[in-house]
Design a protein around this motif. Sequence first.
Motif, PDB file in Angstrom:
ATOM      1  N   GLU A  72       0.817  -1.212   0.000  1.00  0.00           N
ATOM      2  CA  GLU A  72       0.000   0.000   0.000  1.00  0.00           C
ATOM      3  C   GLU A  72       0.855   1.269   0.000  1.00  0.00           C
ATOM      4  N   GLU A  73       2.138   1.129   0.335  1.00  0.00           N
ATOM      5  CA  GLU A  73       3.034   2.289   0.355  1.00  0.00           C
ATOM      6  C   GLU A  73       3.836   2.431  -0.941  1.00  0.00           C
ATOM      7  N   LEU A  74       3.649   1.520  -1.879  1.00  0.00           N
ATOM      8  CA  LEU A  74       4.389   1.599  -3.130  1.00  0.00           C
ATOM      9  C   LEU A  74       3.837   2.656  -4.039  1.00  0.00           C
TER      10      LEU A  74
END
Length: 74
Positions: A72-74
Amino acid sequence: MNQLLQEAFEKAAGLPQAEQNRLARFLLAELESERRWAELFDSSESEDFLERLADEALSEHRAGRTLPLKTEEL
């Protein structure tokens, strides 16, 4: 040439000349890149190298020196 590729080229033929050139350069670069990657992965040296990298990654993971991937942080 298959139908989908034929359709893509027909649509590309309707683009302005500059866009056609940009698309052609992109496609040629992609094809060359794919050829180089295939050549690299076909060699026994790359197989050995990839195996060493995999072993190293597993060792790092088993030693607790890795973190979970947070997609989700990519």
